[in-house]
Design a protein around this motif. Structure first.
Motif, PDB file in Angstrom:
ATOM      1  N   ARG A  99     -11.107   3.920 -11.371  1.00 14.59           N
ATOM      2  CA  ARG A  99     -11.955   2.856 -10.824  1.00 14.59           C
ATOM      3  C   ARG A  99     -13.435   3.190 -10.971  1.00 14.59           C
ATOM      4  O   ARG A  99     -14.294   2.297 -10.993  1.00 14.59           O
ATOM      5  N   THR A 133      -5.918  -1.940  -9.120  1.00 15.02           N
ATOM      6  CA  THR A 133      -4.505  -1.757  -8.771  1.00 15.02           C
ATOM      7  C   THR A 133      -4.065  -0.317  -9.028  1.00 15.02           C
ATOM      8  O   THR A 133      -3.329   0.280  -8.241  1.00 15.02           O
ATOM      9  N   LYS A 134      -4.536   0.265 -10.127  1.00 14.77           N
ATOM     10  CA  LYS A 134      -4.175   1.644 -10.452  1.00 14.77           C
ATOM     11  C   LYS A 134      -4.890   2.661  -9.573  1.00 14.77           C
ATOM     12  O   LYS A 134      -4.375   3.751  -9.330  1.00 14.77           O
ATOM     13  N   ASP A 135      -6.073   2.305  -9.083  1.00 21.85           N
ATOM     14  CA  ASP A 135      -6.889   3.270  -8.340  1.00 21.85           C
ATOM     15  C   ASP A 135      -7.690   2.550  -7.259  1.00 21.85           C
ATOM     16  O   ASP A 135      -8.906   2.399  -7.349  1.00 21.85           O
ATOM     17  N   ASN A 181      -1.925  -8.250  -8.009  1.00 21.54           N
ATOM     18  CA  ASN A 181      -2.034  -6.796  -8.041  1.00 21.54           C
ATOM     19  C   ASN A 181      -1.379  -6.261  -6.772  1.00 21.54           C
ATOM     20  O   ASN A 181      -0.817  -7.015  -5.991  1.00 21.54           O
ATOM     21  N   THR A 182      -1.454  -4.973  -6.571  1.00 20.59           N
ATOM     22  CA  THR A 182      -0.746  -4.385  -5.432  1.00 20.59           C
ATOM     23  C   THR A 182      -1.526  -4.527  -4.137  1.00 20.59           C
ATOM     24  O   THR A 182      -1.058  -4.091  -3.093  1.00 20.59           O
ATOM     25  N   ALA A 184      -6.810  -5.002 -12.712  1.00 19.62           N
ATOM     26  CA  ALA A 184      -5.893  -3.998 -13.256  1.00 19.62           C
ATOM     27  C   ALA A 184      -6.370  -2.586 -12.932  1.00 19.62           C
ATOM     28  O   ALA A 184      -5.571  -1.704 -12.583  1.00 19.62           O
ATOM     29  N   ILE A 185      -7.682  -2.361 -13.014  1.00 15.78           N
ATOM     30  CA  ILE A 185      -8.234  -1.043 -12.705  1.00 15.78           C
ATOM     31  C   ILE A 185      -8.062  -0.730 -11.220  1.00 15.78           C
ATOM     32  O   ILE A 185      -7.630   0.366 -10.834  1.00 15.78           O
TER      33      ILE A 185
END
Length: 350
Positions: free
Chosen positions: A225, A216-218, A4-5, A213-214
């Motif tokens: 999140r 990484t987006k937030d 992830n990021t 995944a959640i």
């Protein structure tokens, strides 16, 4: 490996290789390992066999949520200082959610921040606490009131550690896995509700992938999140209440959150369109794996009062994550307080 990021997550043999390669490349001034009483005995010898560079020191805290305190942080900060920790040191957190939460917070604040790695040793920590960068401690019995969001350098998962755990600890983690299905993936929920092989790495990976995944987006919980908090608003209040009453058997995190998910499923049925059939399925599933807990009217009143301390509150509004259907959640739902006793009444029904 899960990417992830924010950080990378490695499993089993790849985790060992990644750890040793990372430590060799970074050339930290000192490597410290944080454990509790249980992981020192059961997990540390296994971990040290995997480590090619000897740690400077093993730091130990007491096991259990009641020791997830600022005083425990002070003890670890002092130990780091006394043993020559500097800004080029790294802290490896080897333990369950208390160790990874507290250790991450200690590392994030010592010398204004040193690197840390999470190596979760419980199912709960593997699928939840160690992933996503939330760190912190409790304030009295109030959960996670002090902390920061700061990402580890990596998370390393060794399912072999799960064999050291009693069944109730495994089920505590299983509750969070069921949550992942409820908020994001109906097929995953359907697979888990039939039961689980706790040592099945596939299911662990699925939960980690969902949470990762959640996050990484937030990463800082501004939006989606928040979905990960399903069951936690009432669940944390229940957990805090049982921690504060020595006459009651302390509930593990997952045991309290399981109750919270049934209660919040009822609220979802009342407010966000969760069908009656889905509600019944959720209640039946959780009561299959988690024995029903008794609550008196006084217990319920105090638990409801504790909701005012929830971290997600804004302007004294209590914000909930509720379900539209199994596999789909919605955030920032304000719930009329009059529904809380009704939710407990539903939980208590046969």
């Amino acid at each position: 490996m899960t990417e992830n990021t924010t950080h990378e997550i490695y499993y089993t043999e790849l985790a060992t290789a990644a750890l040793n390669q990372f430590l060799a490349a970074k050339a930290y001034s000192k490597i410290f390992v944080l454990v509790d009483e249980n992981t020192k005995h059961h997990c540390l010898p296994i971990f040290l066999d995997k480590l090619e560079i000897a740690p400077a020191a093993i730091l130990e805290i007491k096991a259990g949520e009641i020791h997830k305190t600022i005083q425990a942080c002070i003890n670890v900060w002092e130990a780091l200082s006394q043993k020559g920790g500097d800004r080029k040191s790294i802290l490896v957190n080897l333990g369950g959610g208390v160790v990874t939460d507290l250790g991450g917070f200690v590392a994030s604040t010592f010398k204004r921040g040193i690197d840390f790695i999470n190596i979760p040793t419980t199912l709960l920590a593997m699928v939840d606490a160690s992933v996503g960068g939330k760190t912190g401690v409790d304030l009295g019995v109030l959960k996670n009131q002090v902390g920061v969001i700061n990402q580890p350098q990596m998370v390393l998962l060794f399912p072999e550690f799960l064999k050291t755990l009693p069944k109730n600890e495994l089920y505590s983690g299983f509750a969070e896995m069921l949550k992942h299905g409820l908020i994001c993936d109906q097929n995953y929920w359907n697979a888990l509700k039939e039961g689980i092989d706790f040592y099945n790495e596939h299911h662990i990976r699925t939960s980690v992938d969902i949470k990762s995944a959640i996050v990484t987006k937030d990463p800082t919980e501004k939006n989606i999140r928040k979905k990960l908090n399903f069951g936690h608003t009432l669940g944390h209040a229940i957990e805090s209440y049982f921690l504060d009453h020595v006459s009651l058997k302390t509930l593990l995190h997952g045991e309290a959150i399981a109750i919270g998910m049934v209660l919040e499923a009822y609220l979802s049925h009342q407010l966000t369109g969760l069908s009656g059939l889905d509600l019944q399925e959720i209640k039946r599933t959780f009561l299959t794996f988690f024995p029903k807990v008794s609550f008196t009217a006084k217990d319920i009143d105090i638990i409801i009062h504790l909701l005012k301390h929830d971290k997600k509150n804004v302007n004294n509004d209590i914000n909930f994550v509720l379900l539209k259907t199994i596999g789909e959640a919605t955030i920032d739902v304000k719930v009329p307080p009059a529904l809380f006793p009704d939710a407990f009444a539903y939980y208590k029904e046969p």
